[in-house]
Design an enzyme around this catalytic site. Structure first.
Site, mmCIF file in Angstrom:
data_model
loop_
_atom_site.group_PDB
_atom_site.id
_atom_site.type_symbol
_atom_site.label_atom_id
_atom_site.label_comp_id
_atom_site.label_asym_id
_atom_site.label_seq_id
_atom_site.Cartn_x
_atom_site.Cartn_y
_atom_site.Cartn_z
ATOM 1 N N GLY A 212 60.727 5.989 55.077
ATOM 2 C CA GLY A 212 60.102 5.441 53.886
ATOM 3 C C GLY A 212 59.108 6.411 53.275
ATOM 4 N N SER A 213 58.018 5.863 52.770
ATOM 5 C CA SER A 213 57.077 6.664 51.987
ATOM 6 C C SER A 213 56.272 7.664 52.802
ATOM 7 C CB SER A 213 56.122 5.741 51.224
ATOM 8 O OG SER A 213 56.830 5.017 50.235
ATOM 9 N N THR A 214 56.307 7.590 54.131
ATOM 10 C CA THR A 214 55.630 8.639 54.905
ATOM 11 C C THR A 214 56.279 9.999 54.648
ATOM 12 O OG1 THR A 214 56.996 8.216 56.870
ATOM 13 C CG2 THR A 214 54.899 7.041 56.719
#
Length: 483
Positions: A212-214
């Protein structure tokens, strides 16, 4: 001599010679293969004929051995706080073999490693006194991670950025290796195999999932390293919403009111703007993003700590729309918690990635070091200026953005949240991620952490990196700074 007798004598002589050749072959060339055969019970009998060596955490053994009653195996493995350390030790079972550190260093722990043997043992093939395995695990960090994960299904890893020492590694749900260490533990073993949550899988190392956004940290690093943007405070060219290239698919942001249109990288990380990082990935192209991901450790076939981690993947052969989706850690991007901790560790260490490891040394029974893992074996991933800028932006995430639950009073904390889609059309509960670093300037201590919560039992609307994963990371980082 009678011709028939002579022929019979020659034939018998040839048969004797054949038997001698075969016996010599078996003893000289096949002895090791026969000795190592998994069906040779003598090996198991010898292995458990006396107590094994120990796996050590902070000077204290977390393993042991106890005598058995009946049968031909005199001792079996025991574990102190087995569930707490299972992701580190693995198991050593009389019936089911050995995994993790128990398996990798089994020859040291059972005394068969040639480095443990004196000249007499080498000649006779005898077993030496067993050795020990000293880990880098910090019991405070390990306990903080385990207790914070609690009943959640997930994993967490903590690394010392300067040395690469793994300070904590937890996978939940866990299991007690003591319950499967004997020969009569079939029911307990089958229960573990049948458990849909797969407690035997080390999620910290062996289960790569969409980050995801990591993953936006990797894309931001690529954007700065390749000159797409000069700094984290330069305005980008990022329409909101963003239409994926060559498609009519509109990519929106989770927070519709966030100031994501043409946002700087700092603001885009602060609000986790999908449009900015999807467009940045598309503008960079898959080759540049992959080169950056691989520099952080993605696509490494043999990442051994010394337990081998599953490969984290940045895909290839994508069109531009698919490349854009990788910019937000979706499409076919996968990462383990170890991998995401490595990303943050490199940024925390000025752009240099120290090789992660969880064994400090292997010793004989008297404490003489047989092998030692070098701390701080580093490689440069990004320039120091890039790392400094991204740390600054990550601090903004924690102080003013989506990662406020990771704050620690008196410490510099930077992080990145992630909520990754799970299942076809995100039909399953999303994964909650958080990766971060913390530094205490007064003590000089620092730590990098990654946490994934696969399932907490929370309602879908309550799943977020800040809500579920950041509090776990905060407790781990606090424990690391206090060690």
């Amino acid at each position: 001599m009678n011709k028939t007798i002579r022929r019979a004598s020659v034939f018998c002589l040839l048969m004797v010679l054949a038997l001698l050749v075969r016996a010599t072959w078996v003893q000289g060339y096949e002895a090791r293969a026969l000795a190592d055969d998994e069906h040779n019970r003598r090996n198991t009998i010898a292995q458990y004929a006396r107590p094994l060596g120990d796996i050590i955490v902070a000077g204290s053994p977390v393993t042991g051995s106890k005598g058995t009653t009946g049968g031909d195996l005199r001792y079996k493995r025991t574990y102190t706080q087995g569930e707490l350390y299972a992701a580190v030790t693995g198991y050593s079972s009389q019936a089911y073999g050995a995994t993790q550190l128990e398996g990798i260093h089994s020859d040291v722990l059972d005394g068969t490693d040639d480095r443990l043997k004196n000249p007499k043992d080498l000649i006779t093939g005898g077993r030496a006194e067993p050795g020990n395995v000293l880990t880098t695990i910090d019991p405070g960090v390990q306990k903080a991670a385990y207790e914070a994960l609690g009943d959640d299904k997930g994993a967490a890893v903590a690394i010392d950025p300067k040395t690469g020492r793994i300070l904590g590694m937890v996978s939940t749900p866990s299991y007690d290796p003591s319950k499967i260490s004997g020969t009569t533990d079939g029911d307990a073993w089958q229960k573990l195999l049948d458990d849909p949550d797969k407690p035997l899988v080390n999620r910290a190392l062996r289960q790569p999932l969409a980050p995801g956004s990591t993953f936006k940290l990797v894309v931001a690093a690529a954007a700065l390293e390749n000159g797409l943007y000069g700094s984290v405070d330069e305005r980008t060219e990022s329409p909101d919403p963003y239409t994926l290239p060559g498609t009519s698919t509109v990519l929106r942001n989770e927070n519709a009111s966030a100031p994501c249109e043409n946002a700087t990288l700092r603001t885009a990380l602060q609000y986790s703007c999908n449009n900015v990082f999807a467009k940045a990935a598309a503008d960079l192209g898959q080759d540049k993003v992959k080169k950056m991901a691989d520099a952080f450790g993605f696509d490494t076939e043999k990442l051994d700590v010394p337990v081998r981690a599953a490969k984290s993947v940045y895909p290839t052969d994508m069109d531009k729309a698919q490349t854009a989706l990788t910019g937000i850690g979706q499409f076919e991007v996968t990462a383990t918690p170890l991998q995401m901790a490595m990303v943050t560790s490199a940024l925390a260490n000025g752009g240099e990635l120290a090789a992660p490891h969880m064994v400090a040394s292997v010793t004989d029974g008297d404490g003489t070091v047989l092998e030692e893992t070098e701390d701080g074996d580093t490689k440069r991933v990004v320039e120091e200026r890039t790392a400094e800028q991204l740390r600054s932006a990550m601090v903004t995430v924690v102080e003013e953005g989506t990662g406020t639950n990771a704050r620690i009073a008196g410490a510099e904390v930077g992080g990145k949240t992630g909520t990754a889609q799970n299942g076809v059309d995100n039909s399953n509960t999303p994964y909650a991620w958080f990766t971060s670093y913390a530094k205490d300037d007064s003590s000089g201590k620092e730590v990098a952490v990654a946490v994934i919560v696969e399932d907490s039992g929370s309602a879908r609307s309550e799943v977020s990196g800040n809500g579920l994963a950041a509090p776990i990371a905060q407790k781990m980082m606090k424990a690391a700074l206090e060690r």
